[in-house]
Design an enzyme around this catalytic site. Structure first.
Site, PDB file in Angstrom:
ATOM      1  N   HIS A 217      25.414  28.007 -22.454  1.00 30.52           N
ATOM      2  CA  HIS A 217      25.143  28.661 -21.168  1.00 30.52           C
ATOM      3  C   HIS A 217      23.666  29.064 -21.118  1.00 30.52           C
ATOM      4  CE1 HIS A 217      25.135  31.585 -17.930  1.00 30.52           C
ATOM      5  NE2 HIS A 217      26.251  31.010 -17.504  1.00 30.52           N
TER       6      HIS A 217
ATOM      7  N   GLY B 238      23.691  33.757 -10.409  1.00 30.67           N
ATOM      8  CA  GLY B 238      23.663  35.182 -10.110  1.00 30.67           C
ATOM      9  C   GLY B 238      22.603  35.582  -9.100  1.00 30.67           C
TER      10      GLY B 238
ATOM     11  N   GLY C 281      30.779  32.530 -11.937  1.00 25.71           N
ATOM     12  CA  GLY C 281      30.490  33.802 -12.587  1.00 25.71           C
ATOM     13  C   GLY C 281      30.992  34.969 -11.760  1.00 25.71           C
ATOM     14  N   GLY C 282      30.078  35.618 -11.056  1.00 23.42           N
ATOM     15  CA  GLY C 282      30.394  36.841 -10.316  1.00 23.42           C
ATOM     16  C   GLY C 282      31.661  36.760  -9.472  1.00 23.42           C
TER      17      GLY C 282
ATOM     18  N   GLU D 125      22.212  31.628 -20.154  1.00 29.66           N
ATOM     19  CA  GLU D 125      21.923  32.991 -20.618  1.00 29.66           C
ATOM     20  C   GLU D 125      21.814  33.023 -22.141  1.00 29.66           C
ATOM     21  OE1 GLU D 125      25.031  34.943 -18.395  1.00 29.66           O
ATOM     22  OE2 GLU D 125      23.935  34.478 -16.553  1.00 29.66           O
TER      23      GLU D 125
ATOM     24  N   ASN E  58      33.823  32.474 -15.386  1.00 33.62           N
ATOM     25  CA  ASN E  58      33.025  32.962 -16.513  1.00 33.62           C
ATOM     26  C   ASN E  58      32.794  34.448 -16.267  1.00 33.62           C
ATOM     27  OD1 ASN E  58      31.146  33.569 -18.443  1.00 33.62           O
ATOM     28  ND2 ASN E  58      29.493  32.340 -17.560  1.00 33.62           N
ATOM     29  N   TRP E  59      33.582  35.260 -16.949  1.00 30.15           N
ATOM     30  CA  TRP E  59      33.505  36.707 -16.709  1.00 30.15           C
ATOM     31  C   TRP E  59      32.208  37.312 -17.229  1.00 30.15           C
ATOM     32  CZ3 TRP E  59      38.916  39.226 -18.131  1.00 30.15           C
ATOM     33  CH2 TRP E  59      39.905  38.718 -17.264  1.00 30.15           C
TER      34      TRP E  59
ATOM     35  N   SER F  96      26.157  30.698  -8.309  1.00 33.69           N
ATOM     36  CA  SER F  96      26.457  31.334  -7.020  1.00 33.69           C
ATOM     37  C   SER F  96      27.515  30.585  -6.207  1.00 33.69           C
ATOM     38  CB  SER F  96      25.175  31.536  -6.210  1.00 33.69           C
ATOM     39  OG  SER F  96      24.276  32.383  -6.916  1.00 33.69           O
TER      40      SER F  96
ATOM     41  N   GLU G  60      24.429  23.831 -14.226  1.00 37.23           N
ATOM     42  CA  GLU G  60      24.143  25.159 -13.683  1.00 37.23           C
ATOM     43  C   GLU G  60      22.635  25.348 -13.579  1.00 37.23           C
ATOM     44  OE1 GLU G  60      27.679  28.064 -14.394  1.00 37.23           O
ATOM     45  OE2 GLU G  60      26.321  28.162 -16.085  1.00 37.23           O
TER      46      GLU G  60
HETATM   47  P1  PGA Z   1      27.292  32.978 -10.919  1.00 40.00           P
HETATM   48  O1  PGA Z   1      27.275  32.553 -12.466  1.00 40.00           O
HETATM   49  O2  PGA Z   1      28.480  32.310 -10.287  1.00 40.00           O
HETATM   50  O3  PGA Z   1      27.431  34.489 -10.940  1.00 40.00           O
HETATM   51  O4  PGA Z   1      26.020  32.529 -10.334  1.00 40.00           O
HETATM   52  C1  PGA Z   1      27.647  31.267 -12.865  1.00 40.00           C
HETATM   53  C2  PGA Z   1      27.531  31.148 -14.353  1.00 40.00           C
HETATM   54  O5  PGA Z   1      26.589  31.694 -14.939  1.00 40.00           O
HETATM   55  O6  PGA Z   1      28.380  30.496 -15.007  1.00 40.00           O
END
Ligand code: PGA
Length: 244
Positions: free
Chosen positions: A95, A172, A229-230, A97, A9-10, A208, A166
């Site tokens: 998601h 993050g 993500g990251g 966010e 997930n960019w 993470s 998640e």
């Molecule tokens: P992260 O993000 O790996 O940077 O914690 C995961 C995500 O939000 O899908």
């Protein structure tokens, strides 16, 4: 047997040149293997680039959201049918966010998952509790409510989707759920999925995920891979996770 799936997930990261380097590196080094799949979910403007670079290879691509509407006067929104035009195999919906920053409700997430499935795309339905909800003992109630809202809308079609657990407090933050904490929630999700005959779909863990913790997480019986993500922005790290 359920296969393993790792999805990058960019988020709102990337640029044409950096993407080209990252995608080329992934294409050269990811040969795929039976029962193991990789995908990247990128910002909308880069879907055409993904289609051009990835279409002949073993890596799928997708979007990070889709409109709950099919078409019409919704300025700024992108429909699932448009995603299909660009060869998307997946679309993330719900998601945290989007739930937190854009106030997306369970009902909206359910409608998004429906539109995505109607377009022949696999929705990756995200669920997860906040730290406050976990600490007050509400994790099971929260993720059950979130997943049930989607399953009640999709019913049998849920068997064509993917779920991602998640925990919001792990996204993050560098703080990962322990394999046991994640497994407990994955087992709960699997039991909710069984209500609609979808217990065999992939349930991914996200939050993470790194090369250093992926193996222990993915070894748990109900964890079928990761939503990353990251660490998905770094080819070495993402490939190491995919090989875990
Ligand atoms: P992260 O993000 O790996 O940077 O914690 C995961 C995500 O939000 O899908």
């Amino acid at each position: 047997m359920r296969g393993k799936l790792v999805v990058g997930n960019w988020k709102m990261n990337g640029g044409l040149e950096a993407n080209a380097r990252l995608l080329r590196s992934l294409v050269e080094r990811w040969k795929g293997a039976s029962g193991r799949a990789m995908a990247v979910c990128v910002p909308f403007p880069y879907l055409a680039q993904c289609r051009d670079v990835l279409q002949k290879g073993a890596i799928a691509w997708g979007a990070q959201d889709a409109s709950e509407h099919a078409s019409g006067a919704y300025t700024g929104e992108v429909s699932a049918a448009m995603l299909r035009d660009f060869g998307c195999g997946f679309a993330i919906v719900g998601h945290s966010e989007r739930r937190q920053l854009h106030d997306e409700t369970d009902a909206q997430v359910a409608r998004k998952a429906q539109r995505v499935l109607e377009a022949g795309i696999v929705p990756i339905v995200c669920v997860g509790e906040t730290l406050e909800q976990r600490e007050s003992g509400h994790t099971d109630a929260v993720v059950s409510r979130q997943i049930d809202a989607v399953l009640d809308a999709l019913r049998g079609d849920a068997a064509r989707s993917v779920v991602a657990y998640e925990p919001v407090w792990a996204i993050g933050t560098g703080r990962t759920a322990s394999p046991e904490q994640a497994q407990d929630v994955h087992a709960l999700l699997r039991s909710r999925l069984a209500r609609v005959g979808a217990e065999h779909i992939a349930v991914l863990y996200g939050g993470s995920v790194k090369a250093g913790n992926a193996q222990k997480l993915f070894a748990m019986p109900d964890i079928d891979g990761g939503l990353v993500g990251g660490a998905s922005l770094d080819a070495d790290e993402f490939l190491a996770i995919a090989h875990a």
